[in-house]
Write a protein that holds these residues in place. Sequence first.
Motif, PDB file in Angstrom:
ATOM      1  N   THR A 275      27.459  40.959  56.221  1.00  9.97           N
ATOM      2  CA  THR A 275      28.075  41.539  55.029  1.00  9.97           C
ATOM      3  C   THR A 275      27.076  41.638  53.890  1.00  9.97           C
ATOM      4  OG1 THR A 275      30.303  40.782  55.580  1.00  9.97           O
ATOM      5  CG2 THR A 275      29.848  41.189  53.259  1.00  9.97           C
ATOM      6  N   ARG A 276      26.298  40.582  53.674  1.00 12.46           N
ATOM      7  CA  ARG A 276      25.325  40.600  52.585  1.00 12.46           C
ATOM      8  C   ARG A 276      24.299  41.710  52.787  1.00 12.46           C
ATOM      9  NH1 ARG A 276      23.003  34.782  51.197  1.00 12.46           N
ATOM     10  NH2 ARG A 276      22.349  34.887  53.384  1.00 12.46           N
ATOM     11  N   LEU A 279      26.066  45.062  52.020  1.00 11.70           N
ATOM     12  CA  LEU A 279      26.324  45.239  50.595  1.00 11.70           C
ATOM     13  C   LEU A 279      25.134  45.906  49.914  1.00 11.70           C
ATOM     14  CD1 LEU A 279      28.069  41.866  49.652  1.00 11.70           C
ATOM     15  CD2 LEU A 279      29.075  44.147  49.463  1.00 11.70           C
ATOM     16  N   LEU A 285      33.355  48.530  50.651  1.00 11.45           N
ATOM     17  CA  LEU A 285      33.761  47.224  51.162  1.00 11.45           C
ATOM     18  C   LEU A 285      34.719  47.355  52.351  1.00 11.45           C
ATOM     19  CD1 LEU A 285      33.159  44.295  50.570  1.00 11.45           C
ATOM     20  CD2 LEU A 285      35.197  44.194  49.136  1.00 11.45           C
ATOM     21  N   ILE A 288      32.615  47.972  55.337  1.00 13.95           N
ATOM     22  CA  ILE A 288      31.915  46.748  55.744  1.00 13.95           C
ATOM     23  C   ILE A 288      32.875  45.836  56.496  1.00 13.95           C
ATOM     24  CG2 ILE A 288      30.752  44.660  54.926  1.00 13.95           C
ATOM     25  CD1 ILE A 288      29.687  46.271  52.576  1.00 13.95           C
ATOM     26  N   SER A 301      36.825  39.744  51.292  1.00 15.89           N
ATOM     27  CA  SER A 301      36.531  39.199  49.967  1.00 15.89           C
ATOM     28  C   SER A 301      36.909  37.725  49.869  1.00 15.89           C
ATOM     29  CB  SER A 301      37.283  39.993  48.895  1.00 15.89           C
ATOM     30  OG  SER A 301      36.789  41.305  48.805  1.00 15.89           O
ATOM     31  N   PRO A 312      32.328  39.795  46.736  1.00 15.63           N
ATOM     32  CA  PRO A 312      31.286  40.705  47.198  1.00 15.63           C
ATOM     33  C   PRO A 312      30.850  41.694  46.123  1.00 15.63           C
ATOM     34  CG  PRO A 312      33.007  40.510  48.852  1.00 15.63           C
ATOM     35  CD  PRO A 312      33.508  39.815  47.622  1.00 15.63           C
ATOM     36  N   THR A 313      31.798  42.134  45.288  1.00 15.39           N
ATOM     37  CA  THR A 313      31.463  43.082  44.222  1.00 15.39           C
ATOM     38  C   THR A 313      30.501  42.467  43.223  1.00 15.39           C
ATOM     39  OG1 THR A 313      33.624  44.155  44.435  1.00 15.39           O
ATOM     40  CG2 THR A 313      32.407  44.523  42.380  1.00 15.39           C
ATOM     41  N   ARG A 316      27.054  42.061  44.778  1.00 13.02           N
ATOM     42  CA  ARG A 316      26.306  43.319  44.808  1.00 13.02           C
ATOM     43  C   ARG A 316      25.730  43.620  43.424  1.00 13.02           C
ATOM     44  NH1 ARG A 316      27.796  48.015  48.429  1.00 13.02           N
ATOM     45  NH2 ARG A 316      29.963  47.415  48.129  1.00 13.02           N
ATOM     46  N   CYS A 320      21.974  43.341  44.342  1.00 14.64           N
ATOM     47  CA  CYS A 320      21.674  44.502  45.185  1.00 14.64           C
ATOM     48  C   CYS A 320      21.440  45.788  44.404  1.00 14.64           C
ATOM     49  CB  CYS A 320      22.809  44.736  46.184  1.00 14.64           C
ATOM     50  SG  CYS A 320      23.231  43.280  47.157  1.00 14.64           S
ATOM     51  N   SER A 324      20.552  50.016  45.917  1.00 15.40           N
ATOM     52  CA  SER A 324      21.580  51.044  45.994  1.00 15.40           C
ATOM     53  C   SER A 324      20.962  52.412  45.833  1.00 15.40           C
ATOM     54  CB  SER A 324      22.636  50.817  44.901  1.00 15.40           C
ATOM     55  OG  SER A 324      22.049  50.915  43.627  1.00 15.40           O
TER      56      SER A 324
END
Length: 325
Positions: A275-276, A279, A285, A288, A301, A312-313, A316, A320, A324
């Motif tokens: 997942t990471r 992301l 999501l 994913i 989540s 997760p939001t 990110r 991340c 993106s």
Amino acid sequence: MSLPLTVALLIFPRCQVLDVTGPAMVFEAGNDEVGRAHYDIRILSAQGGVVRTSSAVALVTEPVSELPPTSIDTLLVAGGDESGLKGLVGDETVRRWSVEASHTARRYGSVCSGAYALAHFGLLDGKRVATHWSTCASLAEAWPDVEVDRNALFVNDGSLWTSAGVTTGIDMSLEMVAADLGNAVAHAIAKRLVLYARRPGYQSQFSPVLDAQSQADARFAPLVQWMRENLAQQLDVPCLADRARMSERTFLRRFTQSTGETPAHFVETLRLDRTRTLLATGMLLKDIAAQTGYSSAAQLSKAFERRFGMTPTLFRELHCTSHSG
């Protein structure tokens, strides 16, 4: 057209060859992608000439004295054997040149145990750094003013960039190219190098798959790899026990003894680790969740927040952004 940016890779006898060739390959691939010499890659050593690495591969180098330290855009010190590092840090000419170059360069850093050279030169004080997992403790003990991140693949602290070594030098160099030439170029390089994914710096040095495969007996190693490749499937104890050709009770006991984790916890570790990575690609999501075996984005989540202490939001947004697009 502006002059090429000089990337200096400082090496020594019995250095780790991938610490040198990995970054060199990435920067040269950047030149190919943009169709011009954006980077001028120079491999340097104390005296110049042919330098034999720890892998029996010899590299042709220039002496540091032939390249003005003020001309360096990016300086990276390779890692390698302790004897070679001692010779490097004991050379006063190299020390003076490296200190001056680091003070004027846009960025400087190290790959693997090259962090030791920077520490000896006084270039890590008060900084957060990464180095190979096997040398984190000794670096932290010898230089208590240095914050050693024992998990990160690479760390960027201001103009300082440090990585855990070997293949992570590629990840760090890709991030530098992304900063210089954009994510599209970095992604194209990663694709050309047949990388599974661009790995962000926050990702742990410790792969749950490799950990399990190194701990598991021969019976479970193929199963662990199959689990990694089939995260979207049902991976409960009945399914895994059947695949391992054991009773559920025997499988649960032996798998836990072999890997140090229950099957359920290990499956969750694999799913959240994947997942990471996803992301960082900007994937939605819900998509994913579908790829990693969760019934919904909400279920993913909940598991993610329980494990990492954030949604997760938020993860990110914090980690991340540069990956993106």
